[in-house]
Design a protein around this motif. Structure first.
Motif, PDB file in Angstrom:
ATOM      1  N   LYS A 144      -0.933  -0.096 -19.399  1.00 48.97           N
ATOM      2  CA  LYS A 144      -1.926  -0.123 -18.319  1.00 48.97           C
ATOM      3  C   LYS A 144      -1.352  -0.684 -17.016  1.00 48.97           C
ATOM      4  O   LYS A 144      -1.551  -0.165 -15.960  1.00 48.97           O
ATOM      5  N   GLU A 145      -0.647  -1.804 -17.129  1.00 48.39           N
ATOM      6  CA  GLU A 145      -0.206  -2.466 -15.887  1.00 48.39           C
ATOM      7  C   GLU A 145       0.978  -1.758 -15.271  1.00 48.39           C
ATOM      8  O   GLU A 145       1.285  -1.921 -14.119  1.00 48.39           O
ATOM      9  N   TYR A 556      -9.471   2.711  -6.958  1.00 46.48           N
ATOM     10  CA  TYR A 556      -8.953   2.304  -8.269  1.00 46.48           C
ATOM     11  C   TYR A 556      -7.443   2.053  -8.177  1.00 46.48           C
ATOM     12  O   TYR A 556      -6.930   1.021  -8.615  1.00 46.48           O
ATOM     13  N   LYS A 560      -5.024  -1.328  -8.579  1.00 43.74           N
ATOM     14  CA  LYS A 560      -3.894  -1.367  -9.520  1.00 43.74           C
ATOM     15  C   LYS A 560      -2.616  -1.791  -8.783  1.00 43.74           C
ATOM     16  O   LYS A 560      -1.801  -2.542  -9.296  1.00 43.74           O
ATOM     17  N   GLN A 561      -2.456  -1.258  -7.555  1.00 39.14           N
ATOM     18  CA  GLN A 561      -1.263  -1.588  -6.782  1.00 39.14           C
ATOM     19  C   GLN A 561      -1.310  -3.040  -6.303  1.00 39.14           C
ATOM     20  O   GLN A 561      -0.291  -3.740  -6.296  1.00 39.14           O
ATOM     21  N   SER A 570      -3.690 -11.034  -9.930  1.00 42.28           N
ATOM     22  CA  SER A 570      -3.727  -9.691 -10.531  1.00 42.28           C
ATOM     23  C   SER A 570      -4.947  -9.494 -11.437  1.00 42.28           C
ATOM     24  O   SER A 570      -5.507  -8.412 -11.485  1.00 42.28           O
ATOM     25  N   LEU A 574      -7.418  -6.276 -11.362  1.00 41.09           N
ATOM     26  CA  LEU A 574      -7.542  -5.370 -12.510  1.00 41.09           C
ATOM     27  C   LEU A 574      -8.997  -5.297 -12.980  1.00 41.09           C
ATOM     28  O   LEU A 574      -9.486  -4.230 -13.359  1.00 41.09           O
ATOM     29  N   ALA A 577     -10.716  -3.011 -10.622  1.00 43.75           N
ATOM     30  CA  ALA A 577     -10.352  -1.598 -10.864  1.00 43.75           C
ATOM     31  C   ALA A 577     -11.220  -1.033 -11.984  1.00 43.75           C
ATOM     32  O   ALA A 577     -11.805   0.054 -11.880  1.00 43.75           O
TER      33      ALA A 577
END
Length: 638
Positions: A144-145, A556, A560-561, A570, A574, A577
């Motif tokens: 995912k990451e 989204y 993520k970025q 983060s 997340l 997102a």
């Protein structure tokens, strides 16, 4: 086992999906793997090549995957060490749809499909991984990451557009299949198949499937003399039958055939062999279906000659979205596909206007702004656009602007006929204010960003979410350079944007109930756009501009970025997102149900579980709000 095979098995076990296999299994596979050395720029396979008997894993170097669209080569994906590519022979019968070329000196392992297939059939983890890789061509759907930052290029998703689309597509198949009963003899069934020109028959008991007989069975078991013509049909049928539900997608059907090594699937009422037969899907149906997928929609758009043609395609897109959601396809995939098709429709609308008006007197760019600029337009919402033409000498300016206003007008009228309503705020390329030269646009952005308080009444943050639909890429780049140059250390601008993001009313009351509309036609409904989605969209845009992250407009993907860029926060990004996808899905379902933009949710129609899910998706907004306040030192009233 020889040392090379051992070395390969050691390498593979570090990467998915091979990490789901035992070392013993990997060793077995490794002995049949070919090592392929590629010099820089060497092509491994290209578009329209016949499929190889292997798929590939990068052992060292980088492999570029590209397609040719509109006569130019577009890089879709870079495959690094451990990445899998070239899965097409697993899932499809037609030729390669992209080109694989070494970007530098590289080594790849060619894994024979025949060797690998049994491991796929016995291991659902491996199967799911391959299917997702094939559907998205992202390097690792589980990761995912995506620490390698593969999400930076958001067109990774369209990699093999054709294949991804297959993931969603519903199938047409024979829904009046040939049936027979278990006591029939081979000769009776053979005569029946000959008379009806069918190459398969389902053996039923009480209209429930217990076996299937195909031409191949007749050839391999009867023509060879293994069984006499008088044998009862159950002697030669394949059993049990692999059954599926009526709305099975192309990719699911392909997978099941692959997994069970079958050429036919039986469609039943509830998808099990304990209910009535509704039809039969053959490999041929899959091949035909591949010719009518959304990749084909885009080709049809390019050939369309009238708004009417385009409107029909837009309606088929609505069906595609509905089907995809009902199959639980990840919303981020659906968004990408829908936005590609929307963009193709807009582009064609501009082209049709040019065909009518004659060649433009100067180069220009038509930018979609707002939700379409963010690639978030699943439903028919209003159109938002701006038109920027290159600078021309003062004597020509009026004539040139006249041409582009006409072009803007024609295009927006066409888009309205396709089903995109005109923007009530007039944010469209047909409006004098939003159709001007590059210099005028540069001045406009400078003034918005450097004196935001003075011009705030016409500063709509949607002007910072844009995507070129038609025209000169360099014009779009010039605007982007202006935006990011002005954003540097611009406290005033971020103060303004930050407060704008915090100004939306809270989605929940103090007592944790939904804040609903108090009057008007949507009384007691929840405005999911303004109260839930906009704060996330605004927050993502604010931080993206602040961290100088270019070229990602989608909310989204922005979050993520941001999770990669600002690591210490983060988790917040997340969560946002994830929340954004959940909320978007609620909105889309509401819109599909009522054939509108889905902005107002009727809470009475939600189940208790859905209400909880909706409430939980609102939680990350509080954290985002706090992050905005601390990052930009804002009190709500600065």
């Amino acid at each position: 086992m020889n040392s090379i095979a051992e070395h390969i098995a050691d390498f593979l076990k570090e990467y998915p999906p091979f990490n789901h296999l035992t070392f013993q299994e990997l060793s077995e596979i490794a002995t049949s793997i070919r090592v392929v050395n590629l010099e820089k720029h060497k092509i491994l396979f290209q578009i329209n090549d016949v499929l190889h008997d292997s798929f590939y894993v990068v052992a060292s170097g980088v492999i570029n995957l590209s397609v040719i669209a509109d006569a130019e080569e577009t890089l879709l994906n870079k495959c690094h060490v451990g990445d899998i590519f070239g899965l097409r022979p697993f899932f499809a019968k037609n030729n390669y749809m992209m080109t694989a070329k070494a970007r530098e000196e590289s080594i790849v392992y060619a894994i024979p499909i025949a060797t690998f297939r049994p491991f796929v059939a016995n291991n659902s983890e491996v199967l799911n991984f391959l299917l997702q890789s094939f559907a998205t061509n992202t390097p690792n759907p589980k990761d995912k990451e995506n620490s390698r930052g593969k999400l930076i290029s958001d067109n990774v998703y369209y990699s093999d557009q054709q294949s991804e689309m297959q993931y969603f597509q519903s199938l047409n198949y024979n829904n009046s299949p040939l049936k027979t009963i278990i006591t029939s003899t081979v000769i009776e069934v053979a005569q029946l198949m000959t008379e009806t020109l069918m190459n398969n028959v389902i053996v039923c008991d009480n209209n429930m499937p217990i076996g299937i007989v195909t031409d191949t069975d007749m050839r391999s078991k009867i023509a060879t003399g293994r069984f006499p013509l008088t044998a009862s049909i159950d002697k030669i049928m394949s059993s049990p039958v692999i059954t599926v539900q009526e709305n099975v997608s192309l990719a699911e059907a392909q997978l099941l055939m692959l997994k069970h090594n079958m050429t036919h699937l039986c469609v039943t009422q509830d998808g099990t062999n304990k209910s009535a037969v509704k039809g039969i899907i053959s490999e041929r149906d899959l091949i035909i279906a591949q010719a009518s997928n959304p990749g084909v929609l885009i080709k049809e758009i390019k050939r369309s000659q009238s708004p009417k043609d385009l409107k029909q395609i837009r309606e088929r897109l609505a069906d595609l979205i509905q089907n995809s959601i009902s199959k639980n396809i990840p919303l981020s995939h659906i968004n990408n596909i829908a936005s590609e098709i929307n963009m193709a429709l807009i582009k064609r609308a501009v082209e049709l206007s040019i065909l009518e008006l004659g060649s433009p007197p100067a180069r220009f760019a038509w930018l979609s702004i707002g939700s379409q600029g963010r690639k978030e337009q699943l439903l028919l919402t209003d159109q938002d656009s701006i038109l920027i033409f290159e600078d021309v000498i003062p004597d020509k300016y009026r004539d040139v602007k006249d041409y582009f206003l006409k072009l803007g007008k024609k295009t927006t009228v066409t888009l309205e006929k396709i089903g995109y309503e005109l923007c009530p705020n007039g944010h469209m390329g047909s409006n004098m204010l939003w159709c001007k030269s590059l210099t005028d646009w540069t001045k406009q952005y400078n003034s918005w960003m450097n004196t935001p308080g003075e011009n705030s009444n016409d500063l709509s943050s949607i002007f910072f979410d844009y995507e070129i639909a038609f025209g000169e890429q360099k014009i779009e780049e010039a605007i982007t350079n202006t935006v990011f140059k002005n954003a540097q250390n611009n406290t005033l601008f971020f103060d303004f944007l930050g407060n704008d993001a915090l100004r939306k009313n809270a989605p929940l009351t103090f007592f944790k109930n939904f804040n609903v509309e108090e009057e008007g036609p949507n009384k007691n409904k929840f405005d999911i756009k303004t109260r839930a989605l906009m704060p996330l969209i605004d927050g993502a845009r604010l931080f993206t501009l602040n961290y100088n992250i270019r070229g990602i407009n989608n909310t989204y993907l922005r979050f993520k970025q941001l999770a990669i860029t600002d690591v210490k926060n983060s988790e917040i990004y997340l969560n946002c997102a994830e929340a954004f996808l959940i909320l978007s899905k609620f909105r889309t379902l509401e819109g599909l149900k009522n054939d509108d933009s889905g902005q107002f949710i009727n809470l009475n129609e939600l189940s208790k579980i859905d209400k909880e899910k909706l409430k939980n998706a609102l939680n990350p907004m509080k954290e985002l709000e706090e992050l905005i306040k601390s990052k930009f030192q804002l009190t709500q009233f600065s």
